[in-house]
Design a protein around this motif. Sequence first.
Motif, PDB file in Angstrom:
ATOM      1  N   ILE A  30     -41.948  -4.095 -19.606  1.00  0.00           N
ATOM      2  CA  ILE A  30     -41.011  -5.189 -19.881  1.00  0.00           C
ATOM      3  C   ILE A  30     -39.637  -4.624 -20.240  1.00  0.00           C
ATOM      4  O   ILE A  30     -38.601  -5.073 -19.739  1.00  0.00           O
ATOM      5  CB  ILE A  30     -41.553  -6.081 -21.014  1.00  0.00           C
ATOM      6  N   GLY A  34     -35.753  -4.957 -18.447  1.00  0.00           N
ATOM      7  CA  GLY A  34     -34.637  -5.448 -19.253  1.00  0.00           C
ATOM      8  C   GLY A  34     -33.545  -4.406 -19.415  1.00  0.00           C
ATOM      9  O   GLY A  34     -32.355  -4.719 -19.344  1.00  0.00           O
ATOM     10  N   LYS A  92     -42.505 -14.083 -24.996  1.00  0.00           N
ATOM     11  CA  LYS A  92     -42.598 -15.111 -23.960  1.00  0.00           C
ATOM     12  C   LYS A  92     -41.334 -15.956 -23.890  1.00  0.00           C
ATOM     13  O   LYS A  92     -40.765 -16.176 -22.815  1.00  0.00           O
ATOM     14  CB  LYS A  92     -43.808 -16.014 -24.220  1.00  0.00           C
ATOM     15  N   VAL A  95     -38.231 -13.753 -22.614  1.00  0.00           N
ATOM     16  CA  VAL A  95     -38.213 -13.432 -21.181  1.00  0.00           C
ATOM     17  C   VAL A  95     -37.873 -14.664 -20.356  1.00  0.00           C
ATOM     18  O   VAL A  95     -37.103 -14.583 -19.380  1.00  0.00           O
ATOM     19  CB  VAL A  95     -39.566 -12.827 -20.752  1.00  0.00           C
ATOM     20  N   ILE A 127     -32.686 -11.735 -24.220  1.00  0.00           N
ATOM     21  CA  ILE A 127     -32.919 -10.285 -24.217  1.00  0.00           C
ATOM     22  C   ILE A 127     -33.007  -9.737 -25.633  1.00  0.00           C
ATOM     23  O   ILE A 127     -33.936  -8.990 -25.971  1.00  0.00           O
ATOM     24  CB  ILE A 127     -31.803  -9.562 -23.448  1.00  0.00           C
ATOM     25  N   PHE A 131     -37.075  -8.872 -26.062  1.00  0.00           N
ATOM     26  CA  PHE A 131     -37.407  -7.595 -25.447  1.00  0.00           C
ATOM     27  C   PHE A 131     -37.549  -6.481 -26.480  1.00  0.00           C
ATOM     28  O   PHE A 131     -38.652  -6.035 -26.776  1.00  0.00           O
ATOM     29  CB  PHE A 131     -36.335  -7.219 -24.412  1.00  0.00           C
ATOM     30  N   LEU A 189     -37.377 -11.332 -13.354  1.00  0.00           N
ATOM     31  CA  LEU A 189     -37.810 -11.605 -14.723  1.00  0.00           C
ATOM     32  C   LEU A 189     -38.880 -12.690 -14.772  1.00  0.00           C
ATOM     33  O   LEU A 189     -39.883 -12.565 -15.485  1.00  0.00           O
ATOM     34  CB  LEU A 189     -36.611 -12.025 -15.574  1.00  0.00           C
ATOM     35  N   ILE A 193     -42.051 -10.111 -14.764  1.00  0.00           N
ATOM     36  CA  ILE A 193     -42.026  -9.664 -16.157  1.00  0.00           C
ATOM     37  C   ILE A 193     -42.702 -10.654 -17.097  1.00  0.00           C
ATOM     38  O   ILE A 193     -43.464 -10.261 -17.986  1.00  0.00           O
ATOM     39  CB  ILE A 193     -40.574  -9.392 -16.613  1.00  0.00           C
ATOM     40  N   PHE A 194     -42.458 -11.942 -16.903  1.00  0.00           N
ATOM     41  CA  PHE A 194     -43.051 -12.942 -17.799  1.00  0.00           C
ATOM     42  C   PHE A 194     -44.581 -12.849 -17.875  1.00  0.00           C
ATOM     43  O   PHE A 194     -45.141 -12.915 -18.983  1.00  0.00           O
ATOM     44  CB  PHE A 194     -42.625 -14.346 -17.376  1.00  0.00           C
ATOM     45  N   THR A 197     -46.174 -10.534 -20.577  1.00  0.00           N
ATOM     46  CA  THR A 197     -46.146 -10.851 -22.008  1.00  0.00           C
ATOM     47  C   THR A 197     -47.503 -11.325 -22.517  1.00  0.00           C
ATOM     48  O   THR A 197     -47.763 -11.265 -23.719  1.00  0.00           O
ATOM     49  CB  THR A 197     -45.089 -11.928 -22.309  1.00  0.00           C
TER      50      THR A 197
END
Length: 446
Positions: A30, A34, A92, A95, A127, A131, A189, A193-194, A197
Amino acid sequence: MKEDHPRRISLNPLRNVFPGWWIVTACAAIGAYGGGVYFYGFTLFFNPLKDELQITSAQTSIVFSLTRLEGAFEGAVVGYLIDRYGARIIMKVGVLMAGIGFLLWATVVDSYWMFIVVYVGVIALGINGGFFHPALAVANNWFIRQRSMAMSILGVAVGIGGAILVPLLAFIINTQGWRTAAFLSGIGLLLFIFPMTFFIRHSPESVGLLPDGATAKGPDEATLSSDTRQSGNGHQEQHGTAPMMLEEVNFTVGQAFRTSSMWIFLAAITLRFTAHTAIMVHLSPLMEDRGMSTVAAGGAVGLLVLLTIPGRLLVGWLGDRYPKRKLMTGCLFIQTISLIVLYTATSVLQLYLFIALWAAAYGAGILNWAIVGDYFGRARFATLRGLMGLVYSWGAIVGPVYAGWVHDTTGAYSSAILVFAIITGAAMILYWFCYPPRGAPGSTSP
């Protein structure tokens, strides 16, 4: 007679890996994304945004500084929420906000004020909160004796993300424009990426484990791997790797801020952030100012990030074995030398020498937060880090704006670089005198 039973041998060595490493790996993935599109990527958007919106270097720098100001106040709240509700839910939300923010940035920003609203109010909010704050809290919670290495892995991942994504972003910006690069960043993202989480767990205790995979040997004991001895002035510091039994230190917020260690540390990190953040924000335009193209500058930034990877791992390994304040002092000595090289640079070769030296000292950043964990404990780490941000973030606010103002008024960065070299030297001295706090209030087992 006791029977001998055949020893079971696992055919899958991954089953023997402490789950904390998998959690840190998810946080690292993650953070890598970022770091690539936000932390390192902002410098590539600098000139295209300045040209399209017809704003100055100082105005563009102000936007970045506002993200730091917003992050300072947000961090104090987010830190408390992480300690109260856990890292996963905060990640969560963060992101999702960042992904939506990048899409808005690419599609609706057509003025300086819209740039500020979207970048500071949505992207940076997501962010800053979703993150790095929760990722460091997770690493701090899951590890004690290997805390520096766990945090260095997060830093390495951010570096890898920068090394991969910065050149890619530079290519997209150069061929398709900055809006396309921002839009694709937002899509990544949300789609990739989500979902990661959902794998995050806030602490080992939440799943019935102990930090580092340790086994408690008593109600107040935990296995740590650093030999902690009294220094000549009564402060405890790590030396070598001999294991011993120690109680974990957990300061309350009030206790932490009443120690001289906290305020010396805050002064040191504020000075470091002032210089470090300014150089990183202006790195691409600084390289372009010295004759590099946008793509070449992006490649230089990517090279810098790539070169930081072995240094971060080495610093993480050393940080679990030797006093972190001494390592910080050494890193900032190298960083001061690198700024002197940059100040005197008249050729591309000297610029690459600066990049090599700057990269060698880059691992110092992650030691900051390992020091907080070592000095003040796990229980209120995120809260302390958030409150500290109210102080040290001012350095990250002032530094980039000052550098932009110097460039706007003089047409060069030289005098700003000299000031940053002096500031970094001062931070180096403060880190040397930043001893661990005396006593161990609130000691508990992990």
